[in-house]
Design a protein around this motif. Structure first.
Motif, mmCIF file in Angstrom:
data_model
loop_
_atom_site.group_PDB
_atom_site.id
_atom_site.type_symbol
_atom_site.label_atom_id
_atom_site.label_comp_id
_atom_site.label_asym_id
_atom_site.label_seq_id
_atom_site.Cartn_x
_atom_site.Cartn_y
_atom_site.Cartn_z
ATOM 1 N N LEU A 128 0.823 -1.203 0.000
ATOM 2 C CA LEU A 128 0.000 0.000 0.000
ATOM 3 C C LEU A 128 0.857 1.253 0.000
ATOM 4 C CD1 LEU A 128 -2.566 -1.077 2.739
ATOM 5 C CD2 LEU A 128 -2.976 -0.965 0.273
ATOM 6 N N LEU A 129 0.390 2.271 -0.692
ATOM 7 C CA LEU A 129 0.994 3.592 -0.629
ATOM 8 C C LEU A 129 0.269 4.406 0.429
ATOM 9 C CD1 LEU A 129 1.184 4.303 -4.465
ATOM 10 C CD2 LEU A 129 3.041 3.516 -2.969
ATOM 11 N N GLN A 130 0.912 5.477 0.882
ATOM 12 C CA GLN A 130 0.259 6.337 1.864
ATOM 13 C C GLN A 130 -1.071 6.862 1.334
ATOM 14 O OE1 GLN A 130 3.226 9.291 2.780
ATOM 15 N NE2 GLN A 130 4.069 8.063 4.459
ATOM 16 N N LYS A 131 -1.135 7.182 0.054
ATOM 17 C CA LYS A 131 -2.385 7.703 -0.511
ATOM 18 C C LYS A 131 -3.490 6.642 -0.489
ATOM 19 C CE LYS A 131 -1.469 6.764 -5.383
ATOM 20 N NZ LYS A 131 -1.396 7.314 -6.736
ATOM 21 N N ASP A 132 -3.123 5.349 -0.615
ATOM 22 C CA ASP A 132 -4.111 4.268 -0.535
ATOM 23 C C ASP A 132 -4.717 4.190 0.865
ATOM 24 O OD1 ASP A 132 -3.375 3.544 -3.162
ATOM 25 O OD2 ASP A 132 -1.850 2.147 -2.405
ATOM 26 N N VAL A 133 -3.859 4.283 1.870
ATOM 27 C CA VAL A 133 -4.320 4.222 3.259
ATOM 28 C C VAL A 133 -5.159 5.451 3.580
ATOM 29 C CG1 VAL A 133 -3.603 4.024 5.681
ATOM 30 C CG2 VAL A 133 -2.295 2.849 3.889
ATOM 31 N N ALA A 134 -4.727 6.603 3.064
ATOM 32 C CA ALA A 134 -5.490 7.837 3.279
ATOM 33 C C ALA A 134 -6.887 7.718 2.679
ATOM 34 C CB ALA A 134 -4.747 9.021 2.682
ATOM 35 N N ALA A 135 -6.980 7.142 1.499
ATOM 36 C CA ALA A 135 -8.295 6.971 0.859
ATOM 37 C C ALA A 135 -9.171 6.029 1.679
ATOM 38 C CB ALA A 135 -8.116 6.434 -0.556
ATOM 39 N N ARG A 136 -8.599 4.955 2.196
ATOM 40 C CA ARG A 136 -9.365 4.032 3.049
ATOM 41 C C ARG A 136 -9.894 4.728 4.294
ATOM 42 N NH1 ARG A 136 -6.101 -1.713 3.512
ATOM 43 N NH2 ARG A 136 -6.250 -2.291 1.319
ATOM 44 N N GLY A 137 -9.064 5.603 4.854
ATOM 45 C CA GLY A 137 -9.434 6.292 6.090
ATOM 46 C C GLY A 137 -10.154 7.606 5.857
ATOM 47 N N ARG A 138 -10.376 7.923 4.574
ATOM 48 C CA ARG A 138 -11.036 9.187 4.218
ATOM 49 C C ARG A 138 -10.350 10.381 4.878
ATOM 50 N NH1 ARG A 138 -16.604 6.355 4.981
ATOM 51 N NH2 ARG A 138 -16.822 5.407 2.929
ATOM 52 N N THR A 139 -9.050 10.405 4.703
ATOM 53 C CA THR A 139 -8.238 11.481 5.267
ATOM 54 C C THR A 139 -7.183 11.894 4.257
ATOM 55 O OG1 THR A 139 -7.030 12.169 7.242
ATOM 56 C CG2 THR A 139 -6.565 9.943 6.426
ATOM 57 N N ARG A 140 -6.337 12.817 4.636
ATOM 58 C CA ARG A 140 -5.272 13.281 3.751
ATOM 59 C C ARG A 140 -4.023 12.411 3.912
ATOM 60 N NH1 ARG A 140 -6.007 17.516 6.902
ATOM 61 N NH2 ARG A 140 -3.766 17.825 7.133
ATOM 62 N N ARG B 182 6.132 11.396 18.880
ATOM 63 C CA ARG B 182 5.467 11.534 20.174
ATOM 64 C C ARG B 182 4.775 10.223 20.516
ATOM 65 N NH1 ARG B 182 1.648 16.462 19.236
ATOM 66 N NH2 ARG B 182 0.970 14.895 17.788
ATOM 67 N N GLU B 183 4.365 10.113 21.744
ATOM 68 C CA GLU B 183 3.699 8.905 22.211
ATOM 69 C C GLU B 183 2.289 8.825 21.610
ATOM 70 O OE1 GLU B 183 2.478 6.838 26.419
ATOM 71 O OE2 GLU B 183 3.942 8.448 26.415
ATOM 72 N N PRO B 184 2.031 7.821 20.777
ATOM 73 C CA PRO B 184 0.713 7.735 20.143
ATOM 74 C C PRO B 184 -0.338 7.171 21.097
ATOM 75 C CG PRO B 184 2.053 5.887 19.460
ATOM 76 C CD PRO B 184 2.928 6.768 20.337
ATOM 77 N N GLY B 185 -1.565 7.487 20.815
ATOM 78 C CA GLY B 185 -2.674 6.942 21.576
ATOM 79 C C GLY B 185 -3.052 5.560 21.077
ATOM 80 N N LEU B 186 -3.698 4.803 21.929
ATOM 81 C CA LEU B 186 -4.143 3.464 21.569
ATOM 82 C C LEU B 186 -5.121 3.504 20.400
ATOM 83 C CD1 LEU B 186 -4.265 0.415 22.109
ATOM 84 C CD2 LEU B 186 -6.014 0.877 23.834
ATOM 85 N N ALA B 187 -6.060 4.450 20.421
ATOM 86 C CA ALA B 187 -7.065 4.528 19.346
ATOM 87 C C ALA B 187 -6.406 4.816 18.003
ATOM 88 C CB ALA B 187 -8.114 5.585 19.677
ATOM 89 N N MET B 188 -5.401 5.695 17.967
ATOM 90 C CA MET B 188 -4.733 6.014 16.715
ATOM 91 C C MET B 188 -4.003 4.803 16.157
ATOM 92 S SD MET B 188 -1.792 6.710 14.854
ATOM 93 C CE MET B 188 -0.484 6.845 16.032
ATOM 94 N N VAL B 189 -3.269 4.103 17.003
ATOM 95 C CA VAL B 189 -2.540 2.921 16.547
ATOM 96 C C VAL B 189 -3.526 1.858 16.071
ATOM 97 C CG1 VAL B 189 -0.993 1.037 17.224
ATOM 98 C CG2 VAL B 189 -0.532 3.379 17.997
ATOM 99 N N HIS B 190 -4.586 1.628 16.835
ATOM 100 C CA HIS B 190 -5.593 0.642 16.450
ATOM 101 C C HIS B 190 -6.210 1.010 15.102
ATOM 102 C CE1 HIS B 190 -9.427 -1.486 16.353
ATOM 103 N NE2 HIS B 190 -8.857 -2.366 17.157
ATOM 104 N N ASP B 191 -6.564 2.276 14.928
ATOM 105 C CA ASP B 191 -7.173 2.753 13.696
ATOM 106 C C ASP B 191 -6.239 2.531 12.510
ATOM 107 O OD1 ASP B 191 -9.159 4.116 12.133
ATOM 108 O OD2 ASP B 191 -7.945 5.928 12.240
ATOM 109 N N HIS B 192 -4.987 2.888 12.666
ATOM 110 C CA HIS B 192 -4.027 2.767 11.569
ATOM 111 C C HIS B 192 -3.783 1.298 11.200
ATOM 112 C CE1 HIS B 192 -1.145 4.928 9.039
ATOM 113 N NE2 HIS B 192 -0.420 3.830 9.114
ATOM 114 N N VAL B 193 -3.610 0.475 12.197
ATOM 115 C CA VAL B 193 -3.398 -0.955 11.952
ATOM 116 C C VAL B 193 -4.598 -1.555 11.205
ATOM 117 C CG1 VAL B 193 -3.287 -3.188 13.161
ATOM 118 C CG2 VAL B 193 -1.764 -1.323 13.843
#
Length: 148
Positions: free
Chosen positions: A93-105, A117-128
């Motif tokens: 996957l490219l970053q743009k592919d993941v961004a499209a899946r997450g409807r983000t930039r 910085r120390e990431p939050g659990l929700a952010m890591v879970h969301d990205h994974v």
């Protein structure tokens, strides 16, 4: 299911195991170096721990957080946030592919993968999850995912 509720499912698993072991909230707070108010907030679902605290909690109770794909552990513990770029690349996957899946930039994905910085659990879970993996709890010596 929202990303918060999915991450709360991991916390529910940590709470269940903590209770099963008879560890009090005060003992947990002392072990993790946080206040009892913080632990109470996690138990109530008022907020989520940082990813590092969730990893430490899991280790304290004989579990570990792991990224799993098809029953295979791809990353685990404190290494997961630093492995996000490699996990994405291994899925082709490219970053743009993941961004499209997450409807983000794409910049959001870039920042997540290079965040110092120390990431939050929700952010890591969301990205994974956007990458097509599962963030789950495993027993300390287990190599396959458990249903938590």
């Amino acid at each position: 299911m929202t990303r918060q509720s999915a991450a709360h499912d991991l916390i529910t698993g940590l709470i269940a195991r903590t209770n099963q072991l008879g560890i009090t909230r005060q003992d947990l707070a002392d072990a993790l170096g946080v206040s009892i108010c913080t632990v109470n907030g996690w138990y109530r679902g008022a907020w989520l721990p940082s990813f590092a605290r969730a990893v430490a909690w899991a280790q304290h109770i004989g579990l570990r957080l792991a990224v799993v794909l098809d029953g295979r552990v791809c990353s685990e513990g404190a290494a997961i946030p630093g492995d996000l770029m490699q996990l994405r690349r291994s899925r082709g996957l490219l970053q743009k592919d993941v961004a499209a899946r997450g409807r983000t930039r794409r910049e959001v994905i870039y920042t997540r993968e290079r965040n110092r910085r120390e990431p939050g659990l929700a952010m890591v879970h969301d990205h994974v999850t956007l990458l097509g993996y599962q963030l789950t709890l495993l027993r300390a010596r287990q190599t396959e995912a458990v249903g938590v």
